[in-house]
Design an enzyme around this catalytic site. Structure first.
Site, PDB file in Angstrom:
ATOM      1  CB  CYS A  88       0.154   1.252  -2.325  1.00  0.00           C
ATOM      2  SG  CYS A  88      -0.024   1.444  -4.113  1.00  0.00           S
ATOM      3  CG  HIS A 116      -2.811   3.325  -0.688  1.00  0.00           C
ATOM      4  ND1 HIS A 116      -2.176   4.417  -1.249  1.00  0.00           N
ATOM      5  CD2 HIS A 116      -3.123   2.491  -1.727  1.00  0.00           C
ATOM      6  CE1 HIS A 116      -2.116   4.255  -2.551  1.00  0.00           C
ATOM      7  NE2 HIS A 116      -2.684   3.104  -2.867  1.00  0.00           N
ATOM      8  CG  ASN A 133      -2.895   5.106  -6.231  1.00  0.00           C
ATOM      9  OD1 ASN A 133      -1.869   5.200  -5.572  1.00  0.00           O
ATOM     10  ND2 ASN A 133      -3.511   3.950  -6.412  1.00  0.00           N
TER      11      ASN A 133
END
Length: 325
Positions: free
Chosen positions: A113, A250, A280
């Site tokens: 990520c 993020h 996500n």
């Protein structure tokens, strides 16, 4: 001193939507439970014959349509992904094949990520050093292909998408102001995807290739690490939180972002996210949040913002940037 700036953006998301109501039919969950714990309402899912390179190519096409210059002189392609089409060749090579840019390097980055911020950090170094003039940084993920849809705690989280940012030489108005990086490899076993090995404890798994996450531990690490490093980052540039126009962490989980903002003492209304309708998307989430703000007219040239990627490794990179267009 940086000699590079971000000068263009492009994004792409698949057309298929996976809503919370759809997930209720797959696993023991509910729309109320998902929204309360994650803030997510839906996510996009790649088709059976749609892979990470396909999404990346479409994101670059979008950037190409919106960019006033030419991409024929791109001299490095960096792709942040954990779901490359193949172990090799790289997804970056697949992108190069499509566009036919022959005088360019091509490299994949796996920092989960944090991949996008790592890629931008590398691009800034390549351009500022004089080794390259124009680097395209792409983030692409087809996480649905490696998600365990029998695990109710993780399958509600992940979506598929791609985004691209162009980093090019600009000595007069550089956009990279400061950076921070760090890694805690001791936390590797709380978030990983199996590959040639089984799990990190050496136990045999029935199915390899799926993600495994201890959400509670990841949450605790991010809520502790990101606020401290956020302040370290802006301190490097002798700035204060109120000097920032936007914070772009993020988009892992809306509750996690709320906790980070609370501990950072940074207002949630000046925080850009993409989690509500895209879930996500790992390395792509920051680009999606940026593009949503660009299209809404919120993010403008010369705005100052912090991009903060964090994830499996456990690793992170934060960037303080001035928006370049």
């Amino acid at each position: 001193m940086s000699k590079a700036k971000i000068s263009a953006i492009g994004t792409y998301v698949p057309s298929k939507r996976l809503t919370n109501k759809d997930l209720e039919k797959i696993v023991d969950t509910s729309d109320e439970w998902i929204v309360q714990r994650t803030g997510m309402k839906e996510r996009r899912i790649a088709g059976d014959h749609e892979f990470t390179s396909d999404l990346c190519i479409e994101a670059v096409k979008d950037l190409q349509r919106r960019y006033e210059g030419t991409l024929e002189d791109v001299d490095m392609i960096l792709v942040a992904t954990t779901t490359s089409d193949y172990a090799f060749p790289s997804t970056a090579c697949r992108v190069q094949e499509y566009f036919g840019w022959e005088q360019t390097g091509a490299l994949d980055i796996n920092a989960t990520c944090a991949g996008l911020t790592y890629g931008l950090h590398m691009a800034n170094g390549l351009v500022t050093s004089g080794l390259h003039k124009k680097v395209i940084v792409i983030a692409g993920e087809t996480l649905s292909k490696v998600t365990d849809y029998t695990d109710r705690t993780t399958c509600v989280l992940f979506g598929d998408a791609a985004g691209a940012l162009l980093v090019e030489y600009d000595e007069q108005s550089p956009g990279f102001l400061a950076s921070v990086q760090g890694t805690n490899g001791n936390g590797a076993d709380v978030l990983y995807r199996t590959g040639l090995r089984s799990d990190l404890n050496g136990q045999k798994l029935e199915e390899t290739g799926k993600m495994v996450q201890n959400g509670r531990e990841v949450y605790k690490w991010a809520a502790r690490t990101v606020p401290a490093e956020f302040h370290q980052l802006i301190h490097k540039a002798d700035l204060r939180p109120e000097d920032l126009d936007w914070f772009v962490p993020h988009s892992a989980n809306m509750r996690m972002i709320e906790s980070i903002c609370e501990k950072t003492l940074f207002p949630a209304e000046k925080t850009l996210t993409s989690v509500e309708y895209f879930g996500n998307t790992s390395s792509v989430s920051i680009i999606l949040a940026l593009d949503l703000a660009v299209k809404a007219g919120k993010l403008k040239k010369d705005h100052t913002l912090v991009l903060f990627g964090f994830g499996g490794g456990l690793t992170y990179t934060g960037l303080l940037i001035r928006w370049g267009f």
